[in-house]
Enzyme design. Structure first.
Site, PDB file in Angstrom:
ATOM      1  N   ASP A 143       6.836  -9.648  -3.745  1.00 62.49           N
ATOM      2  CA  ASP A 143       7.404  -9.984  -2.577  1.00 62.49           C
ATOM      3  C   ASP A 143       6.940 -11.227  -1.691  1.00 62.49           C
ATOM      4  OD1 ASP A 143       7.426  -9.803   0.582  1.00 62.49           O
ATOM      5  OD2 ASP A 143       5.692  -8.575   1.202  1.00 62.49           O
ATOM      6  N   GLU A 227      -0.635  -4.781  14.514  1.00 61.97           N
ATOM      7  CA  GLU A 227      -1.539  -4.955  15.158  1.00 61.97           C
ATOM      8  C   GLU A 227      -2.229  -5.697  16.073  1.00 61.97           C
ATOM      9  OE1 GLU A 227      -3.989  -3.563  11.869  1.00 61.97           O
ATOM     10  OE2 GLU A 227      -5.404  -5.674  12.018  1.00 61.97           O
ATOM     11  N   PRO A 367      -7.769 -10.267   5.838  1.00 62.41           N
ATOM     12  CA  PRO A 367      -7.817  -9.431   6.814  1.00 62.41           C
ATOM     13  C   PRO A 367      -8.605  -8.433   6.183  1.00 62.41           C
ATOM     14  CG  PRO A 367      -5.882  -9.679   6.093  1.00 62.41           C
ATOM     15  CD  PRO A 367      -6.156 -10.306   5.286  1.00 62.41           C
ATOM     16  N   HIS A 391      -6.731 -13.084  -0.045  1.00 68.64           N
ATOM     17  CA  HIS A 391      -5.738 -12.459   0.839  1.00 68.64           C
ATOM     18  C   HIS A 391      -6.436 -11.825   1.588  1.00 68.64           C
ATOM     19  CE1 HIS A 391      -4.070  -9.715  -1.528  1.00 68.64           C
ATOM     20  NE2 HIS A 391      -3.263  -9.425  -0.967  1.00 68.64           N
ATOM     21  N   GLY A 392      -7.511 -10.943   1.431  1.00 64.67           N
ATOM     22  CA  GLY A 392      -8.185  -9.943   1.879  1.00 64.67           C
ATOM     23  C   GLY A 392      -9.119  -9.311   1.478  1.00 64.67           C
TER      24      GLY A 392
END
EC number: 6.5.1.8
Length: 469
Positions: A143, A227, A367, A391-392
Site C-alpha cells: 500500500d 473517524e 493512532p 506508525h501506530g
C-alpha cells in the site's frame, strides 16, 4: 489442543521460495501446537538462512535437504550487523529475523525497528532501512504512500454526543470502504492528481488511471478508517497557538488503493528478475536508482503517494463541507514510502514500511486502535532511529488469530465501555489485536514528543472482510 496451521503466505513473507518446500514446511509445522506459532516461525526463518545446520535434526532434516538445492544466487549478503530496536520486549521473532536479513543486503547502510514492529513481507512492518542509491519495492510495501491525516475544527467536542447521528451519517454518506470499491458516475471526485504526467509513463500506469479515478476519495479495507473524535491540547504549545482544550477532529487512515497495490506487485516482480538474492532475502530484491527500472519505480512510487494524499484531501474536503465548522489546522504524514535523506553526512534512501518520519520538528499522527487514543506528535530527529517513529500501535496477533480469539459480544462490550460507535469493522480489527499504544509511546520517548491526544468516538471501517491495508 489445536494443531499449528502455518500458511503459505506466512512462509513467503519470511522468504520461502514458491516451491514444494512450502508444502513440506507446513506439513512439519502441523505437528506443533497452535500456541507455538512464534517459536516455529522463528525456527523456519533460521532454517531458511542456514539449512545446513539442520541436516541432522530429527524434525527438520527433510526440509533442510530441500532448501539446500543450489539456486541461481548471484548477489551475496554481507556479514550480520547490528540494528537498533525500540521496545524489544514486544517485538516478535519473525520481525527480528526479517530485519536481520535486511541489514545484510550489500546496499544497506543502517536499520532500525520501531516499537510497533511485526512480521510482514520482505521488510517487517515497523522496519526502517537506509540504503545506498537503491530502492526496495517490498521495503516500501504494497500500500504505497499509506498515510494518516488529521483535521482539527473550531467546534466543541461535545457535538459528537449531542449530534451523534448527524456525524455518523456524514461518514456513511461521504466515505466508501472495501477492497476494490469506489465511486461511479456523478459520485466520482475530481482532483489535480489525475493530471499527473506519471499516469502516462507506460502502459501499466495508463491502464490504472480509470480505476484510480473511480477509487479517488475512498478508503479500502483492512485497518483503514475514517473517524470522528476529540482532540485534546493540554496547553497552547503547538504550531497553531490553539488554546488548551478539547476540539472536534477528523482522523483518516488509508493509502493508494488498487493503484498502489498493482504498482507494488509489478515492480517487485521486476526487481526479483533483475536482483537475484539468496532465498531468505528474495522479497528484499532492490532496484538501482541509476537504472531505468529504478527510476521508473521511483516515479511510480511518487505517483501512488500523491494519489494517496489526494484521497485524504477529498475525504477531508467532503467532511468539512458537510459539517460547516471552521478548520483550525490539518496535519498529514505517510509511511510505506522511500525518501532521499541525509544520514550521518551521507545521502541515503530511507525505507519506512509502517514507520513515520520523525525528523526534528516534523509533525505526525500515531493512532492506537478503534478504542485506544492516538497522538499528534513532533519528531525529535533521532539519528539512531533513522529519524523515524512508529506508525501506530502495531498488531500483536494476526487477523486470523484475532477472529478466533474475540467474539462479537466482547467487541460490542468494549466499544460500549469506551463510548465508541463502530460503523462496519470486524473481529480482525478488535482492539485486543493491537499492542498497548501507551507502551509503544513510552518506548519511543526519545523519538517524538506528544502535542495532543486524539480519542476516537465514531469510527467507520470496511465491513466486508477486506484485507486491503
Amino acid at each position: 489442543m489445536n494443531a499449528l496451521n502455518i500458511t503459505g503466505k506466512q512462509l513467503i513473507a519470511i522468504g520461502y521460495p514458491q516451491s514444494p518446500a512450502i508444502t513440506a514446511a507446513r506439513h512439519i509445522a502441523a505437528t506443533f501446537a497452535e500456541t507455538q506459532e512464534a517459536e516455529v516461525l522463528a525456527t523456519l526463518a533460521a532454517l531458511l538462512a542456514a539449512p545446513e545446520a539442520y541436516t541432522a535434526d530429527a524434525v527438520w532434516a527433510s526440509l533442510a535437504a530441500m532448501l539446500m538445492v543450489p539456486a541461481d544466487e548471484t548477489i551475496q549478503l554481507k556479514d550480520p550487523s547490528s540494528f537498533v530496536i525500540y521496545g524489544p520486549e514486544a517485538i516478535e521473532a519473525g520481525a527480528r529475523a526479517q530485519m536481520q536479513t535486511a541489514v545484510r543486503l550489500p546496499v544497506t547502510v543502517a536499520g532500525a525497528l520501531m516499537p510497533d514492529a511485526h512480521q510482514g513481507y520482505g521488510l517487517p512492518i515497523g522496519g526502517v532501512l537506509a540504503t545506498n542509491n537503491a530502492v526496495i519495492p517490498y521495503g516500501v510495501g504494497v500500500d504505497i504512500g499509506c498515510r494518516m491525516a488529521l483535521s482539527i475544527f473550531d467546534a466543541p467536542a461535545a457535538v459528537l454526543e449531542t449530534r451523534a447521528g448527524f456525524y455518523a451519517n456524514a461518514l456513511l454518506q461521504y466515505s466508501a470502504f472495501g477492497a476494490g470499491n469506489g465511486f461511479s458516475g456523478a459520485q466520482r471526485a475530481d482532483h489535480a492528481v489525475l493530471e499527473n504526467a506519471a499516469f502516462g509513463m507506460n502502459r501499466l500506469t495508463r491502464s490504472l488511471k480509470d480505476k484510480a479515478w473511480a477509487q479517488l476519495g475512498s478508503s479500502g479495507g483492512g485497518n483503514h478508517f475514517v473517524e470522528w473524535g476529540t482532540l485534546t491540547f493540554a496547553n497552547a504549545d503547538n504550531e497553531w497557538n490553539i488554546p488548551a482544550g478539547q476540539y472536534l477532529a477528523l482522523l483518516t487512515h488509508s493509502g493508494s488503493r488498487g493503484l498502489g497495490a498493482t504498482l507494488a506487485g509489478h515492480y517487485t516482480k521486476v526487481a526479483k528478475e533483475i536482483c537475484k538474492l539468496p532465498r531468505e532475502a528474495q522479497n528484499l530484491a532492490y532496484l538501482d536508482l541509476d537504472t531505468d527500472a529504478g527510476q521508473e519505480y521511483w516515479l511510480a512510487m511518487h505517483l501512488a503517494g500523491d494519489y494517496a494524499s489526494a484521497c485524504h484531501e477529498v475525504i477531508h474536503q467532503k467532511m468539512t463541507a458537510a459539517i460547516g465548522a471552521p478548520l483550525l489546522a490539518r496535519v498529514e504524514n505517510h509511511h510505506n514510502f522511500a525518501w532521499k535523506e541525509m544520514l550521518n553526512g551521507q545521502e541515503v534512501i530511507v525505507h519506512r514500511k509502517g514507520a513515520t518520519p520523525a525528523g526534528a520538528g516534523v509533525l505526525g499522527i500515531i493512532p492506537g486502535s478503534m478504542t485506544a487514543p492516538g497522538y499528534l506528535v513532533r519528531g525529535k530527529g533521532n539519528a539512531a532511529a533513522i529519524n523515524s517513529a512508529s506508525h501506530g500501535a502495531g498488531r500483536q496477533m494476526s487477523r486470523t488469530q484475532a477472529e478466533k480469539t474475540f467474539t462479537p459480544a466482547e467487541l460490542k462490550n468494549i466499544l460500549q465501555s469506551h463510548g465508541v460507535t463502530l460503523l462496519g469493522g470486524g473481529l480482525d480489527e478488535a482492539p485486543g489485536a493491537y499492542k498497548d499504544i501507551r507502551a509503544v509511546m513510552k518506548a519511543q520517548e526519545a523519538l517524538v514528543e506528544i502535542i495532543a491526544e486524539f480519542t476516537p468516538k465514531i469510527v467507520r471501517m470496511a465491513d466486508d472482510g477486506s484485507r486491503e491495508d
